[in-house]
Design a protein around this motif. Structure first.
Motif, PDB file in Angstrom:
ATOM      1  N   HIS A   1       0.873  -1.179   0.000  1.00  0.00           N
ATOM      2  CA  HIS A   1       0.000   0.000   0.000  1.00  0.00           C
ATOM      3  C   HIS A   1       0.907   1.225   0.000  1.00  0.00           C
ATOM      4  CE1 HIS A   1      -3.717   2.093   0.354  1.00  0.00           C
ATOM      5  NE2 HIS A   1      -3.334   2.735   1.442  1.00  0.00           N
ATOM      6  N   HIS A   2       0.869   2.010  -1.059  1.00  0.00           N
ATOM      7  CA  HIS A   2       1.887   3.015  -1.294  1.00  0.00           C
ATOM      8  C   HIS A   2       1.323   4.429  -1.232  1.00  0.00           C
ATOM      9  CE1 HIS A   2       3.008  -0.817  -3.164  1.00  0.00           C
ATOM     10  NE2 HIS A   2       4.152  -0.554  -2.579  1.00  0.00           N
ATOM     11  N   PRO A   3       1.879   5.266  -0.361  1.00  0.00           N
ATOM     12  CA  PRO A   3       1.396   6.640  -0.230  1.00  0.00           C
ATOM     13  C   PRO A   3       1.954   7.541  -1.333  1.00  0.00           C
ATOM     14  CG  PRO A   3       3.246   6.316   1.231  1.00  0.00           C
ATOM     15  CD  PRO A   3       2.957   4.968   0.591  1.00  0.00           C
ATOM     16  N   ASP A   4       1.282   8.654  -1.538  1.00  0.00           N
ATOM     17  CA  ASP A   4       1.875   9.727  -2.327  1.00  0.00           C
ATOM     18  C   ASP A   4       2.814  10.463  -1.377  1.00  0.00           C
ATOM     19  OD1 ASP A   4       0.292   9.044  -4.508  1.00  0.00           O
ATOM     20  OD2 ASP A   4      -1.264  10.503  -3.997  1.00  0.00           O
ATOM     21  N   ILE A   5       4.027  10.735  -1.829  1.00  0.00           N
ATOM     22  CA  ILE A   5       5.046  11.358  -0.984  1.00  0.00           C
ATOM     23  C   ILE A   5       5.600  12.581  -1.703  1.00  0.00           C
ATOM     24  CG2 ILE A   5       7.253  11.055   0.204  1.00  0.00           C
ATOM     25  CD1 ILE A   5       6.708   8.016   0.162  1.00  0.00           C
ATOM     26  N   ASP A   6       5.623  13.696  -0.988  1.00  0.00           N
ATOM     27  CA  ASP A   6       6.184  14.939  -1.510  1.00  0.00           C
ATOM     28  C   ASP A   6       7.308  15.376  -0.571  1.00  0.00           C
ATOM     29  OD1 ASP A   6       6.213  17.292  -3.245  1.00  0.00           O
ATOM     30  OD2 ASP A   6       5.432  18.361  -1.497  1.00  0.00           O
ATOM     31  N   ILE A   7       8.515  15.501  -1.099  1.00  0.00           N
ATOM     32  CA  ILE A   7       9.675  15.894  -0.300  1.00  0.00           C
ATOM     33  C   ILE A   7      10.065  17.313  -0.685  1.00  0.00           C
ATOM     34  CG2 ILE A   7      12.055  15.352   0.340  1.00  0.00           C
ATOM     35  CD1 ILE A   7      11.471  12.492  -0.798  1.00  0.00           C
ATOM     36  N   ARG A   8      10.105  18.191   0.292  1.00  0.00           N
ATOM     37  CA  ARG A   8      10.529  19.583   0.093  1.00  0.00           C
ATOM     38  C   ARG A   8      11.575  19.898   1.150  1.00  0.00           C
ATOM     39  NH1 ARG A   8       7.219  22.057  -4.083  1.00  0.00           N
ATOM     40  NH2 ARG A   8       5.861  20.324  -4.584  1.00  0.00           N
ATOM     41  N   TRP A   9      12.830  19.766   0.803  1.00  0.00           N
ATOM     42  CA  TRP A   9      13.973  19.966   1.681  1.00  0.00           C
ATOM     43  C   TRP A   9      13.846  19.056   2.892  1.00  0.00           C
ATOM     44  CZ3 TRP A   9      14.914  24.125   5.778  1.00  0.00           C
ATOM     45  CH2 TRP A   9      16.215  24.051   6.257  1.00  0.00           C
ATOM     46  N   ARG A  10      13.405  19.552   4.024  1.00  0.00           N
ATOM     47  CA  ARG A  10      13.300  18.687   5.199  1.00  0.00           C
ATOM     48  C   ARG A  10      11.863  18.413   5.609  1.00  0.00           C
ATOM     49  NH1 ARG A  10      13.827  21.534  10.484  1.00  0.00           N
ATOM     50  NH2 ARG A  10      13.162  23.645  10.107  1.00  0.00           N
ATOM     51  N   LYS A  11      10.923  18.856   4.787  1.00  0.00           N
ATOM     52  CA  LYS A  11       9.503  18.611   5.028  1.00  0.00           C
ATOM     53  C   LYS A  11       9.021  17.514   4.082  1.00  0.00           C
ATOM     54  CE  LYS A  11       8.385  23.279   6.525  1.00  0.00           C
ATOM     55  NZ  LYS A  11       8.018  23.083   7.900  1.00  0.00           N
ATOM     56  N   VAL A  12       8.360  16.518   4.665  1.00  0.00           N
ATOM     57  CA  VAL A  12       7.845  15.394   3.887  1.00  0.00           C
ATOM     58  C   VAL A  12       6.340  15.310   4.115  1.00  0.00           C
ATOM     59  CG1 VAL A  12       7.996  12.923   3.448  1.00  0.00           C
ATOM     60  CG2 VAL A  12      10.027  14.161   4.216  1.00  0.00           C
ATOM     61  N   THR A  13       5.590  15.346   3.030  1.00  0.00           N
ATOM     62  CA  THR A  13       4.135  15.245   3.122  1.00  0.00           C
ATOM     63  C   THR A  13       3.691  13.904   2.558  1.00  0.00           C
ATOM     64  OG1 THR A  13       3.894  17.634   2.922  1.00  0.00           O
ATOM     65  CG2 THR A  13       1.937  16.291   2.453  1.00  0.00           C
ATOM     66  N   PHE A  14       2.885  13.214   3.349  1.00  0.00           N
ATOM     67  CA  PHE A  14       2.321  11.927   2.950  1.00  0.00           C
ATOM     68  C   PHE A  14       0.830  12.105   2.715  1.00  0.00           C
ATOM     69  CE2 PHE A  14       5.914  11.048   5.724  1.00  0.00           C
ATOM     70  CZ  PHE A  14       6.645  10.159   4.953  1.00  0.00           C
ATOM     71  N   THR A  15       0.329  11.530   1.640  1.00  0.00           N
ATOM     72  CA  THR A  15      -1.096  11.522   1.352  1.00  0.00           C
ATOM     73  C   THR A  15      -1.508  10.073   1.128  1.00  0.00           C
ATOM     74  OG1 THR A  15      -0.944  13.708   0.339  1.00  0.00           O
ATOM     75  CG2 THR A  15      -2.923  12.401  -0.153  1.00  0.00           C
ATOM     76  N   LEU A  16      -2.509   9.648   1.894  1.00  0.00           N
ATOM     77  CA  LEU A  16      -2.960   8.258   1.845  1.00  0.00           C
ATOM     78  C   LEU A  16      -4.398   8.176   1.373  1.00  0.00           C
ATOM     79  CD1 LEU A  16      -1.592   7.118   5.323  1.00  0.00           C
ATOM     80  CD2 LEU A  16      -0.523   6.795   3.104  1.00  0.00           C
TER      81      LEU A  16
END
Length: 94
Positions: free
Chosen positions: A55-70
């Protein structure tokens, strides 16, 4: 096919996931890591857990901030797969 969570189940699940918020048919969370290498290491740990769960999340990496969308796209919304992975992500946080 996984069971889509109803509104009551989503509300209950989010009560146990205070760092997560709902955005439509998804839940999302941004984690502020100490630095870029820590963010990448965190993403690798989440990727391994996600692969094991298939089960794979959408992952957005911005420098040291990581956003997960499930969201369980194949089922058209939120399922227990999403809340389970959200708990795992919380447990893996640096």
């Amino acid at each position: 096919m996984a069971h889509l969570l109803n509104e009551s189940e989503i509300t209950q699940a989010l009560a146990d996931l205070p760092k997560w918020s709902r955005e439509g048919e998804s839940v999302t969370r941004t984690v502020d890591c100490p630095d870029f290498p820590a963010a990448i290491a965190f993403v690798v740990r989440v990727a391994e857990a996600a692969e094991a769960a298939d089960h794979h999340p959408d992952i957005d990496i911005r420098w040291r901030k990581v956003t997960f969308t499930l969201s369980t796209h194949s089922d058209g919304g939120l399922t227990g797969k999403d809340t389970q992975l959200a708990h795992q992500i919380d447990d893996l946080e640096p």
